[in-house]
Write an enzyme that holds these catalytic residues in place. Structure first.
Site, short mmCIF file in Angstrom:
data_model
loop_
_atom_site.label_atom_id
_atom_site.label_comp_id
_atom_site.label_asym_id
_atom_site.label_seq_id
_atom_site.Cartn_x
_atom_site.Cartn_y
_atom_site.Cartn_z
N HIS A 147 -8.56 68.94 19.21
CA HIS A 147 -9.73 69.35 19.79
C HIS A 147 -10.38 70.55 18.82
O HIS A 147 -11.39 70.06 17.80
CB HIS A 147 -8.61 70.09 20.83
N HIS B 287 -7.93 65.63 31.07
CA HIS B 287 -8.75 66.37 29.82
C HIS B 287 -7.74 66.65 28.70
O HIS B 287 -6.71 66.96 28.77
CB HIS B 287 -9.11 67.53 30.37
O1 G3P Z 1 -15.58 66.65 26.83
C1 G3P Z 1 -15.78 67.25 28.21
C2 G3P Z 1 -14.99 68.50 27.42
O2 G3P Z 1 -13.54 68.15 26.94
C3 G3P Z 1 -15.96 69.49 26.03
O3 G3P Z 1 -15.17 71.24 26.17
O4 G3P Z 1 -14.14 72.04 24.84
O5 G3P Z 1 -12.10 70.96 26.14
O6 G3P Z 1 -13.92 69.54 23.97
P1 G3P Z 1 -13.87 70.77 25.38
CA CA Z 2 -13.13 67.46 24.29
#
Ligand code: G3P
Ligand code: CA
Length: 241
Positions: free
Chosen positions: A49, A6
């Site tokens: 992000h 992630h």
């Molecule tokens: O794509 C899944 C997740 O990354 C969504 O939340 O805020 O981490 O981008 P965020």
């Molecule tokens: Ca994300």
């Protein structure tokens, strides 16, 4: 359970940087890497992000107010006196191209719920095709409208619909946005497995990001599997594989 990195390996290294992606790409057995894209003031795709730059860089203000040249002058502290830059999406595809062609997948999340970033869909689909990587990519967004645009631009695109509750993901999918997978928050599996109709469910987690300290606890992935989750996006995939 399939494991994704992630924002790259984002617990031990700064999220959404080449450093974090390189560490992830080196993990044996990793299914893929997730990252977030937005547009600069002059229309370049960059991997970042937040809508604002303060949390992870030495800049101030909204990312969309920066040109690519200005974005490149921002510093992301990587510890030990070292710094990373915000990568352009093109740089990331160049950097990961070989690994992607060998089988690693890439989930590109369009961060367009707060600012719509007109034209972002066309730009990313064109860029991915320029690299010939269209089979390796899964697009996702909280915006069903944006995913509908992706599907029109590339009818073969693989698409995950993001939301918090899995039921909302399912209803958005059924609304015809072109998604073929559900991307809910892992604690919001509010439908029994049988109601998920065999869809791929890639669950995302929040939690610790570099340079915060890790809690040390590992998730019980078997429990998540029983709920119908097929894939997880983890900040520390290296601890699970
Ligand atoms: O794509 C899944 C997740 O990354 C969504 O939340 O805020 O981490 O981008 P965020
Ligand atoms: Ca994300």
């Amino acid at each position: 359970m399939k494991i994704w990195a992630h924002r790259g390996c984002s617990q031990m290294y700064p999220e959404n940087t080449l450093l974090a992606f390189g560490k992830a790409a080196g993990i044996e057995g990793l299914t893929g890497i997730e990252l977030d894209i937005q547009l600069t003031k002059d229309g370049y795709l960059v991997v970042f992000h937040d809508e604002r730059v303060e949390r992870t860089t030495d800049g101030i203000g909204e990312l969309r107010q920066y040109t690519l040249a200005e974005v490149k002058r921002l510093h992301i502290d990587a510890g030990g006196g070292k710094y990373e830059q915000i990568p352009a999406m093109e740089e990331v595809l160049e950097f990961l191209e070989d690994k992607l062609k060998e089988g690693l997948k890439l989930n590109i999340e369009l961060k367009n719920s707060v600012f719509p970033y007109e034209g972002i869909e066309e730009k990313i689909v064109n860029l991915v095709y320029r690299f010939g990587l269209q089979d390796r990519i899964i697009y996702s967004s909280f915006s069903a409208l944006s995913l509908e645009r992706i599907k029109k631009l590339d009818p073969k695109a693989k698409i995950g619909i993001l939301d918090t509750k899995v039921s909302d993901c399912l209803y958005k999918l059924k609304g015809g946005c072109g998604a073929d997978a559900l991307h809910p928050y892992w604690k919001e599996m509010d439908l029994p497995k049988e109601r998920l109709e065999g869809y791929v469910v890639r669950a995302w987690l929040t939690g610790h990001l570099y340079p915060e300290k890790s809690t040390g606890n590992l998730l019980n992935l078997d429990m998540l599997k029983q709920q119908g989750i097929t894939d997880v996006f983890l900040n520390e995939p290296e601890r699970y594989l």
